[in-house]
Design a protein around this motif. Structure first.
Motif, mmCIF file in Angstrom:
data_model
loop_
_atom_site.group_PDB
_atom_site.id
_atom_site.type_symbol
_atom_site.label_atom_id
_atom_site.label_comp_id
_atom_site.label_asym_id
_atom_site.label_seq_id
_atom_site.Cartn_x
_atom_site.Cartn_y
_atom_site.Cartn_z
ATOM 1 N N VAL A 183 0.723 -1.167 0.207
ATOM 2 C CA VAL A 183 0.043 0.021 -0.056
ATOM 3 C C VAL A 183 0.915 1.189 -0.012
ATOM 4 N N PRO A 184 0.701 2.117 -0.893
ATOM 5 C CA PRO A 184 1.331 3.642 -0.830
ATOM 6 C C PRO A 184 1.045 4.146 0.438
ATOM 7 N N ASP A 185 2.086 5.043 0.979
ATOM 8 C CA ASP A 185 2.094 5.752 2.317
ATOM 9 C C ASP A 185 0.909 6.674 1.911
ATOM 10 N N ASP A 186 0.650 7.194 0.737
ATOM 11 C CA ASP A 186 -0.473 8.366 0.430
ATOM 12 C C ASP A 186 -1.866 7.864 -0.229
ATOM 13 N N LEU A 187 -1.802 6.604 -0.198
ATOM 14 C CA LEU A 187 -3.253 6.065 -0.535
ATOM 15 C C LEU A 187 -4.385 6.585 0.282
ATOM 16 N N PRO A 188 -5.270 7.515 -0.408
ATOM 17 C CA PRO A 188 -6.221 8.220 0.452
ATOM 18 C C PRO A 188 -7.033 7.301 1.431
ATOM 19 N N ALA A 189 -7.599 7.871 2.614
ATOM 20 C CA ALA A 189 -8.257 7.109 3.485
ATOM 21 C C ALA A 189 -9.539 6.356 2.992
ATOM 22 N N GLU A 190 -10.313 7.163 2.070
ATOM 23 C CA GLU A 190 -11.386 6.686 1.626
ATOM 24 C C GLU A 190 -11.088 5.316 0.619
ATOM 25 N N ARG A 191 -9.970 5.345 -0.205
ATOM 26 C CA ARG A 191 -9.466 4.178 -0.771
ATOM 27 C C ARG A 191 -9.003 3.079 0.119
ATOM 28 N N CYS A 192 -8.414 3.334 1.345
ATOM 29 C CA CYS A 192 -8.065 2.577 2.155
ATOM 30 C C CYS A 192 -9.415 1.667 2.747
ATOM 31 N N ALA A 193 -10.250 2.325 3.082
ATOM 32 C CA ALA A 193 -11.606 1.917 3.601
ATOM 33 C C ALA A 193 -12.243 0.912 2.529
ATOM 34 N N GLU A 194 -12.149 1.497 1.250
ATOM 35 C CA GLU A 194 -12.749 0.844 0.420
ATOM 36 C C GLU A 194 -12.277 -0.770 0.082
ATOM 37 N N LEU A 195 -10.792 -0.658 -0.065
ATOM 38 C CA LEU A 195 -10.088 -1.850 -0.274
ATOM 39 C C LEU A 195 -10.152 -2.745 1.159
ATOM 40 N N GLY A 196 -10.296 -2.309 2.370
ATOM 41 C CA GLY A 196 -10.610 -3.144 3.501
ATOM 42 C C GLY A 196 -11.996 -3.820 3.314
ATOM 43 N N ARG A 197 -13.056 -2.924 2.772
ATOM 44 C CA ARG A 197 -14.032 -3.726 2.673
ATOM 45 C C ARG A 197 -14.376 -4.626 1.694
ATOM 46 N N GLN A 198 -13.659 -4.535 0.486
ATOM 47 C CA GLN A 198 -13.445 -5.312 -0.515
ATOM 48 C C GLN A 198 -13.050 -6.785 0.086
ATOM 49 N N LEU A 199 -11.812 -6.563 0.788
ATOM 50 C CA LEU A 199 -11.429 -7.902 1.469
ATOM 51 C C LEU A 199 -12.315 -8.579 2.469
ATOM 52 N N ALA A 200 -13.087 -7.814 3.221
ATOM 53 C CA ALA A 200 -14.011 -8.477 4.334
ATOM 54 C C ALA A 200 -15.220 -8.753 3.462
ATOM 55 N N ASP A 201 -15.507 -8.509 2.428
ATOM 56 C CA ASP A 201 -16.784 -8.857 1.561
ATOM 57 C C ASP A 201 -16.413 -10.316 0.735
ATOM 58 N N ASP A 202 -15.342 -10.901 0.967
ATOM 59 C CA ASP A 202 -14.878 -12.051 0.050
ATOM 60 C C ASP A 202 -16.006 -13.163 1.075
ATOM 61 N N PRO A 203 -16.312 -14.152 0.594
ATOM 62 C CA PRO A 203 -17.037 -15.093 1.256
ATOM 63 C C PRO A 203 -16.229 -15.897 2.116
ATOM 64 N N GLU A 204 -14.945 -16.116 1.631
ATOM 65 C CA GLU A 204 -14.026 -16.953 2.532
ATOM 66 C C GLU A 204 -13.731 -16.334 3.914
ATOM 67 N N ARG A 205 -13.379 -16.846 4.781
ATOM 68 C CA ARG A 205 -13.130 -16.548 6.117
ATOM 69 C C ARG A 205 -11.552 -16.107 5.986
ATOM 70 N N THR A 206 -11.527 -14.866 6.153
ATOM 71 C CA THR A 206 -10.484 -13.950 5.770
ATOM 72 C C THR A 206 -9.757 -13.519 7.090
ATOM 73 N N ALA A 207 -8.542 -13.645 7.135
ATOM 74 C CA ALA A 207 -7.591 -13.193 8.397
ATOM 75 C C ALA A 207 -6.543 -11.886 7.565
ATOM 76 N N LEU A 208 -6.444 -11.121 8.085
ATOM 77 C CA LEU A 208 -5.208 -10.217 7.911
ATOM 78 C C LEU A 208 -4.105 -10.065 8.728
ATOM 79 N N LEU A 209 -2.889 -9.868 8.125
ATOM 80 C CA LEU A 209 -1.661 -9.526 8.932
ATOM 81 C C LEU A 209 -1.324 -8.343 8.585
ATOM 82 N N VAL A 210 -1.565 -7.066 9.247
ATOM 83 C CA VAL A 210 -1.356 -5.711 9.051
ATOM 84 C C VAL A 210 -0.058 -5.613 9.676
ATOM 85 N N VAL A 211 0.870 -4.964 8.611
ATOM 86 C CA VAL A 211 2.158 -4.414 9.023
ATOM 87 C C VAL A 211 2.589 -3.082 8.919
#
Length: 240
Positions: free
Chosen positions: A119-147
């Motif tokens: 993720v680029p440091d300057d990725l806007p907050a709105e785009r970050c939220a959208e990407l997060g929602r996309q990850l959570a919307d996957d039907p698979e049981r999803t885990a994140l490692l956020v570094v």
């Protein structure tokens, strides 16, 4: 759906071969990262997505993607768990994602297939939220490692020198992580984060977007580590 997340810092010094004689100084941090990943593994996810600072454009990495620490004078190569697709030419993992690959190897991760997003440091907050929602919307049981790290302005000898805003900023992030408070992470002041050298801000906001989808069954948070041994905020937490 998002079932769990581990939040870890990603300084190259976490890798003992890079830290060399100073490796023991971060033993407690490494142990807490292992604890966080063990708790995530216990939730039996179907997949793990690593999210961390990357190059100027959003990058996606599949299983087996490689990185190295040659830029730090250490001939050590790492890979995300899994088998790289035959004939696929993948972009190398950015250093924070390479540290994440090392953390997964150190924790002997085998609970689920692993992919990564830089993720680029300057990725806007709105785009970050959208990407997060996309990850959570996957039907698979999803885990994140956020570094990513907190402020690098915590002391006079810190990489970013001393900024009195650094410690309060990290404390606010620590409180949000401890409470699994996705709203507070989503509202982080990104301009302040950039001033303070906190490269975890964009990845944390991706986590916030993913967790927002779980409001019907909210995740619980646990803060495992909050220190700044080199003037840089290191935070470890688990949401599950």
């Amino acid at each position: 759906m998002l079932v769990a997340a581990a939040v870890c810092p990603a300084p190259p010094l976490l890798v003992p071969a890079v830290a060399s004689g100073a490796a023991a100084e971060l033993d407690a941090l490494r142990a807490d990262c292992r604890r966080a990943l063990a708790r995530v593994a216990a939730t039996a996810p179907d997949r793990l997505v690593v999210v961390g600072p990357g190059p100027a454009a959003l990058t996606h990495h599949g299983p087996g993607a490689a990185g190295s620490f040659r830029g730090f004078g250490v001939p050590l190569a790492v890979r995300l768990p899994g088998v790289e697709r035959t004939g696929e030419t993948a972009q190398p993992l950015a250093t924070p994602l390479a540290v994440a690959a090392w953390l997964l190897a150190d924790a002997r991760w085998d609970a689920a297939p692993v992919t990564a997003v830089g993720v680029p440091d300057d990725l806007p907050a709105e785009r970050c939220a959208e990407l997060g929602r996309q990850l959570a919307d996957d039907p698979e049981r999803t885990a994140l490692l956020v570094v990513g790290g907190g402020s690098n302005c915590r002391t006079l000898k810190a990489p970013g020198y001393l900024d009195p805003r650094g410690e309060p900023f990290d404390d606010s992030v620590a409180r949000a992580l401890a409470a699994a408070d996705h709203a507070s992470l989503a509202a982080l002041d990104r301009a302040a984060a950039a001033d303070l050298g906190a490269d975890g801000a964009a990845p944390w906001q991706i986590l916030a977007g993913a967790a927002q989808r779980q409001d019907a069954a909210p995740l619980a948070g646990s803060l495992l580590h909050h220190t700044a041994p080199y003037g840089v905020g290191y935070l470890v937490a688990v949401w599950h």
